[in-house]
Design a protein around this motif. Sequence first.
Motif, PDB file in Angstrom:
ATOM      1  N   LEU A  57       0.801  -1.222   0.000  1.00 39.04           N
ATOM      2  CA  LEU A  57       0.000   0.000   0.000  1.00 39.04           C
ATOM      3  C   LEU A  57       0.831   1.267   0.000  1.00 39.04           C
ATOM      4  N   HIS A  58       1.986   1.228   0.659  1.00 38.21           N
ATOM      5  CA  HIS A  58       2.788   2.439   0.830  1.00 38.21           C
ATOM      6  C   HIS A  58       4.254   2.068   0.958  1.00 38.21           C
ATOM      7  N   MET A  59       5.125   2.941   0.432  1.00 40.86           N
ATOM      8  CA  MET A  59       6.567   2.747   0.589  1.00 40.86           C
ATOM      9  C   MET A  59       7.201   4.079   0.936  1.00 40.86           C
ATOM     10  N   GLU A  60       8.032   4.056   1.937  1.00 38.92           N
ATOM     11  CA  GLU A  60       8.778   5.255   2.315  1.00 38.92           C
ATOM     12  C   GLU A  60       9.892   5.490   1.295  1.00 38.92           C
ATOM     13  N   LEU A  61      10.375   6.716   1.223  1.00 38.99           N
ATOM     14  CA  LEU A  61      11.405   7.090   0.255  1.00 38.99           C
ATOM     15  C   LEU A  61      12.664   6.216   0.339  1.00 38.99           C
ATOM     16  N   PRO A  62      13.189   5.909   1.540  1.00 39.96           N
ATOM     17  CA  PRO A  62      14.380   5.040   1.577  1.00 39.96           C
ATOM     18  C   PRO A  62      14.137   3.660   0.953  1.00 39.96           C
ATOM     19  N   ILE A  63      12.925   3.145   1.092  1.00 39.73           N
ATOM     20  CA  ILE A  63      12.582   1.842   0.508  1.00 39.73           C
ATOM     21  C   ILE A  63      12.516   1.961  -1.012  1.00 39.73           C
ATOM     22  N   LEU A  64      11.927   3.047  -1.506  1.00 37.54           N
ATOM     23  CA  LEU A  64      11.873   3.276  -2.954  1.00 37.54           C
ATOM     24  C   LEU A  64      13.284   3.374  -3.538  1.00 37.54           C
ATOM     25  N   LYS A  65      14.172   4.057  -2.836  1.00 34.78           N
ATOM     26  CA  LYS A  65      15.560   4.167  -3.290  1.00 34.78           C
ATOM     27  C   LYS A  65      16.225   2.795  -3.307  1.00 34.78           C
ATOM     28  N   HIS A  66      15.949   2.003  -2.287  1.00 35.64           N
ATOM     29  CA  HIS A  66      16.527   0.663  -2.194  1.00 35.64           C
ATOM     30  C   HIS A  66      16.040  -0.208  -3.358  1.00 35.64           C
ATOM     31  N   ILE A  67      14.753  -0.123  -3.665  1.00 29.03           N
ATOM     32  CA  ILE A  67      14.205  -0.904  -4.784  1.00 29.03           C
ATOM     33  C   ILE A  67      14.826  -0.456  -6.103  1.00 29.03           C
ATOM     34  N   THR A  84       4.687  -4.863 -11.621  1.00 32.68           N
ATOM     35  CA  THR A  84       3.238  -4.821 -11.795  1.00 32.68           C
ATOM     36  C   THR A  84       2.580  -4.312 -10.514  1.00 32.68           C
ATOM     37  N   GLY A  85       1.368  -3.812 -10.679  1.00 37.64           N
ATOM     38  CA  GLY A  85       0.560  -3.448  -9.522  1.00 37.64           C
ATOM     39  C   GLY A  85       0.972  -2.188  -8.794  1.00 37.64           C
ATOM     40  N   LEU A  86       1.659  -1.268  -9.466  1.00 34.73           N
ATOM     41  CA  LEU A  86       2.027  -0.010  -8.802  1.00 34.73           C
ATOM     42  C   LEU A  86       0.772   0.805  -8.522  1.00 34.73           C
ATOM     43  N   ARG A  87       0.576   1.147  -7.275  1.00 36.31           N
ATOM     44  CA  ARG A  87      -0.572   1.958  -6.880  1.00 36.31           C
ATOM     45  C   ARG A  87      -0.287   3.434  -7.155  1.00 36.31           C
ATOM     46  N   PRO A  88      -1.345   4.218  -7.400  1.00 33.82           N
ATOM     47  CA  PRO A  88      -1.146   5.647  -7.679  1.00 33.82           C
ATOM     48  C   PRO A  88      -0.348   6.376  -6.599  1.00 33.82           C
ATOM     49  N   GLU A  89      -0.532   6.009  -5.350  1.00 35.05           N
ATOM     50  CA  GLU A  89       0.188   6.668  -4.256  1.00 35.05           C
ATOM     51  C   GLU A  89       1.695   6.444  -4.369  1.00 35.05           C
ATOM     52  N   ILE A  90       2.066   5.231  -4.728  1.00 31.51           N
ATOM     53  CA  ILE A  90       3.486   4.910  -4.863  1.00 31.51           C
ATOM     54  C   ILE A  90       4.066   5.605  -6.092  1.00 31.51           C
ATOM     55  N   VAL A  91       3.312   5.645  -7.184  1.00 28.92           N
ATOM     56  CA  VAL A  91       3.779   6.337  -8.387  1.00 28.92           C
ATOM     57  C   VAL A  91       3.994   7.819  -8.086  1.00 28.92           C
ATOM     58  N   LYS A  92       3.092   8.419  -7.336  1.00 27.50           N
ATOM     59  CA  LYS A  92       3.256   9.832  -6.959  1.00 27.50           C
ATOM     60  C   LYS A  92       4.529  10.032  -6.147  1.00 27.50           C
ATOM     61  N   PHE A 101      13.410   4.718 -12.708  1.00 25.42           N
ATOM     62  CA  PHE A 101      13.889   3.400 -13.072  1.00 25.42           C
ATOM     63  C   PHE A 101      13.211   2.898 -14.339  1.00 25.42           C
ATOM     64  N   GLU A 102      12.478   3.788 -15.011  1.00 22.55           N
ATOM     65  CA  GLU A 102      11.732   3.355 -16.187  1.00 22.55           C
ATOM     66  C   GLU A 102      12.613   2.846 -17.321  1.00 22.55           C
ATOM     67  N   GLU A 103      13.883   3.255 -17.382  1.00 21.62           N
ATOM     68  CA  GLU A 103      14.762   2.744 -18.429  1.00 21.62           C
ATOM     69  C   GLU A 103      15.091   1.273 -18.215  1.00 21.62           C
ATOM     70  N   ARG A 104      15.063   0.820 -16.977  1.00 21.03           N
ATOM     71  CA  ARG A 104      15.449  -0.552 -16.670  1.00 21.03           C
ATOM     72  C   ARG A 104      14.262  -1.441 -16.316  1.00 21.03           C
ATOM     73  N   VAL A 105      13.065  -0.889 -16.357  1.00 20.89           N
ATOM     74  CA  VAL A 105      11.884  -1.627 -15.917  1.00 20.89           C
ATOM     75  C   VAL A 105      10.815  -1.629 -17.000  1.00 20.89           C
ATOM     76  N   ILE A 106      10.181  -2.757 -17.119  1.00 22.06           N
ATOM     77  CA  ILE A 106       8.968  -2.844 -17.930  1.00 22.06           C
ATOM     78  C   ILE A 106       7.820  -2.800 -16.934  1.00 22.06           C
ATOM     79  N   ALA A 107       6.933  -1.848 -17.077  1.00 19.42           N
ATOM     80  CA  ALA A 107       5.806  -1.715 -16.145  1.00 19.42           C
ATOM     81  C   ALA A 107       4.535  -2.241 -16.804  1.00 19.42           C
ATOM     82  N   LYS A 108       3.800  -3.010 -16.042  1.00 21.75           N
ATOM     83  CA  LYS A 108       2.502  -3.523 -16.467  1.00 21.75           C
ATOM     84  C   LYS A 108       1.506  -3.219 -15.354  1.00 21.75           C
ATOM     85  N   ALA A 109       0.288  -2.951 -15.727  1.00 18.99           N
ATOM     86  CA  ALA A 109      -0.727  -2.608 -14.730  1.00 18.99           C
ATOM     87  C   ALA A 109      -1.023  -3.778 -13.797  1.00 18.99           C
ATOM     88  N   THR A 110      -1.068  -4.983 -14.356  1.00 17.43           N
ATOM     89  CA  THR A 110      -1.444  -6.144 -13.541  1.00 17.43           C
ATOM     90  C   THR A 110      -0.485  -7.309 -13.784  1.00 17.43           C
TER      91      THR A 110
END
Length: 122
Positions: A57-67, A84-92, A101-110
């Motif tokens: 549901l939620h990720m803090e900034l240090p976790i996002l950096k780690h990912i 997959t499954g990125l929630r709008p809150e996390i995308v924001k 990380f979009e250059e190294r990731v393929i994103a899919k909604a589901t």
Amino acid sequence: MVEDLLVPIIPVTPSVCILPLIGKMDEYRMETLEDKVLSHIGSSRIDTLIIDLSGVLHMELPILKHITNLINGMSMMGCKTVVTGLRPEIVKQIIRSGLAFEERVIAKATLEQALDDFLIRK
């Protein structure tokens, strides 16, 4: 056994695995995730890891950096990352933090879309 439950890497084919993440992501879990994912890529030589974040549901900034760093490391090892499954809150949070990380990731909604693209069409 507990670490396997925290970071369940599920093989789908010899070259594709799924990592479904559910619940809170903290530093301990991220370190466990990093160790297990990189070790698994090294030993199993998978070429695609699908990370499903629909249960986070939620990720803090240090976790996002780690990912982001983990995804970069996976790329260095020759493993494609599908998220997959990125929630709008996390995308924001990602947008606001300036992480990219979009250059190294393929994103899919589901997860279903990712499985369709990486299993059915192969």
